[in-house]
Design an enzyme around this catalytic site. Sequence first.
Site: not given
Length: 453
Positions: A53, A63-64, A83, A109, A126
Amino acid sequence: MTADEQTGEGQYTIPMEGEDITPKKDGGVLKLVKREGTGTELPMTGDKVFVHYVGTLLDGTHFDSSRDRGEMFSFELGKGQVIKAWDIGVATMKVGELCQLICMPEYAYGCAGSPPKIPPNATLVFEVELFEFRGEDITEDEDEGIIHRIITKGQGYSKPNEGASVEVTVEGTYEGRVFDERELKFEIGDGESLGLPVGAERAIMAMEQGEEALFKMKPKYGFGNAGNAKYNIPGGATLQYKIKLTAFEKAKESWEMNTVEKLEQSSIVKEKGTQYFKEAKYKQASVQYKRIVSWLEHESGLSEEDEKKAKALRLAAYLNLAMCFLKLQEPNQALENCDKALEIDGSNEKALFRRGEALFGMKEFDRARDDFQQVVQLYPANKAAKSQVVLCQKRIKEQHEKDKRIYANMFQKFAERDSKKEAERAKSEIKENGDDEMEIENGEKEAASEAKV
């Protein structure tokens, strides 16, 4: 910061597009397929899924990313390990599929965010690729013999235990053919007597009330190498069972019962086990006897009368378990239970005799003979023990003769090998001596020739 505020002017860098895949249809998760997957199967609740991902904010800020780490991410679907948007989104994917998930804050979140990278009330994007998914292995040995996949999640967290009363609907299939379709009510431990494979009860004990699930069972947990003639199942067959646990009532655990209840229940299951044994259902019988052990093995502080009853029940359970395991051709377990019986009664005739049988089955004929001889000494009328002593002596003699032959052959081979090595060494020495003589002869000829000159 709101989703609109993330860009500063309320302009989205990433378009808000895709199909609403939330159960409530509230727009909380939008899915856009970028590359179709293969096949028709989708992951189920409880499956372990493997994905790559890349996560970004709406303004395109990364961010990731599992791809940056060079390692796939895995989690159990529908268990709240990720999540909400992921549990919902990945459940709609096929293997090989690449999709975009736009996740509103309440499915990500929320108002707290995940500082420092994810601000409060953030809508996340994502890109997810699904590589593999597989069901949960519920075997004790973790040998992938029973794979559990949830079709419909049950309620609560409680699951049936040994001895629980259950109501189930079962559908067994083999190579696409339905061979067993029934509604059943029974106690866990009695399943095999109803024609269920050995793995079915283990499967039911992994379920929650109201759950419907698929179980793939390898032969060890199905009908084994023998197969099942009634259902026309060949030996070595892998089975699939769809089971729905409609209702169940747990059996009382040991800590939930007082001494009187344990003694009463032990007497009841002892009779139940004996009935199974008479019907040659040794596996089911052993389950009942094991329950007695679990209830009474560590019971302490009993009155003299209750201690006497408990001791008698434990002794009977160990002796009967030993007999079951002998019938099941599992001498190691038979030996273990005989030893426990002898801890209670060191000169028990049945315990000594059955331990001798277990040791004989393990080909430990010397130790087996010792046990049978002890039976003869303590109980001279036991003709079976006398016969077993003679049989052990015969096996010991055969073993000694076999060992002598093995050693004789071994020594013969060693002698032949040594003889061969000696012959090769002698041959080598003759050759070396011959070469030396030839060199001397050549030297003499050269000297004579020089003398003539």
